[in-house]
Design a protein around this motif. Structure first.
Motif: not given
Lengths: 167, 174
Positions: A97-98, A100-101, A103-105, A109-111, A114
């Motif tokens: 999921s990270i 995928l995220l 790739k598009y956004l 920032p990923v906390p 997570i």
């Protein structure tokens, strides 16, 4: 109060739903086809147990209760099965999921939390938070669709009873 | 001691749920509106990648939609370079349901017309989807996303037909 006769049909159908939801190919149809079918079967099983009892009348609340019970039971078992699958496989759904995220956004920032869950899955092959999330998600989705199925079953039973009595 | 307390809380909450369910009576008018709004919110959230700027929330929503759809990228519509969270066929099914429920909410006479439809004719609407699915899955012939959307849109009449007759029968017996 929820009648104890509802628990066994809900357990059987909920467990079957959870098992089928981890089978490849079939799992695609879990929410939209299998969950309503589970609701229908569950309610019919309950009705078959109860129909000869004196004063028994099928109510709408029976359908709601059956749907919610099936949702809860299937959610519980499905979260266990999913955790077991993660335990024995090399999959990491959080990492996927990270990716995928990102790739598009890419600007988001990923906390750290997570990333920690993802690391935890990589190292221990288990995350309580992920299991809990799967439980909540599947419970909500299966409850909605199983309730629709059991309500459909109620309406067909009522229609059948009316046509039988008019004969 | 704690276990008994926890058991009492669970028992109480089940009693409360049961009490609420026993008193559950909503007029069909509001039921149609509630379902339309629910599908609308559901559809809006499929564009989450386009307007939500919170990573944890997006992951949570994505996880939810992952339970409903395979989310294969090549079979998904892209809006502004970002994929929707459901495939084109699911988009067709849900947008068809939204359209039909909107019509059912607005035009009450349509409910009775839909209820009188022959059940076998309604089931025939699943034929295009079955053909499309077998072309994709069995014969490995790829159809376009627009075809998938159209077959999904057609099949949406089936759940709406059943839900409509369900709401009508539930209201008739209560």
């Amino acid at each position: 109060m929820i009648k104890k006769e509802k628990f066994l049909p809900a357990l059987v159908t909920g467990f079957s739903l959870a098992v089928l939801s981890i089978v490849p190919v079939i799992q695609v149809a879990t929410c939209c086809l299998l969950a309503p079918l589970a609701g229908m079967f569950g309610l019919n099983m309950y009705y078959l147990q109860m129909k000869n009892r004196e004063g028994f009348k099928l109510q709408n609340s029976d359908g709601f209760q059956m749907g919610i019970l099936i949702g809860l039971i299937s959610g519980f078992f499905e979260s266990i099965f999913q955790s077991l699958l993660i335990l024995v496989s090399k999959d990491n759904p959080v990492y996927d999921s990270i990716i995928l995220l990102q790739k598009y956004l890419p600007e988001l920032p990923v906390p750290e939390t997570i990333w920690n869950i993802s690391k935890q899955i990589d190292e221990k092959r288990f995350s309580f938070l992920l299991t809990f999330m799967v439980f909540i998600n599947t419970t909500i989705v299966n409850s909605i669709f199983a309730t629709i199925g059991s309500m459909l079953s109620i309406s067909s039973i009522r229609k059948k009873n009316i046509s039988d009595s008019s004969l | 001691m704690n276990r008994i307390f926890l058991f009492q809380i669970i028992k109480k909450s089940f009693q409360m749920i049961n009490f609420r369910l026993m008193n559950f009576k909503i007029k069909s008018e509001s039921l149609y509106l509630i379902i339309t709004l629910m599908i609308l919110v559901f559809m809006i959230l499929t564009f989450s990648l386009n307007f939500i700027k919170d990573t944890a929330l997006i992951l949570l929503i994505n996880n939810f939609y992952h339970n409903l759809c395979h989310q294969i990228e090549s079979r998904t519509f892209f809006i502004d370079g970002k994929p929707m969270l459901i495939c084109s066929r699911c988009t067709g099914i849900y947008s068809g349901s939204l359209t039909l429920f909107f019509i059912l909410t607005m035009i009450s006479s349509f409910r009775k017309i839909l209820d009188k439809f022959n059940f076998r004719i309604v089931l025939l609407l699943s034929a295009p989807l079955l053909i499309d699915w077998s072309l994709n899955f069995i014969f490995k012939i790829e159809t376009t996303n627009f075809v998938r959307f159209l077959t999904g849109f057609l099949i949406s009449l089936i759940p709406v037909y059943f839900l409509n007759s369900l709401i009508m029968s539930v209201n008739k017996y209560d």
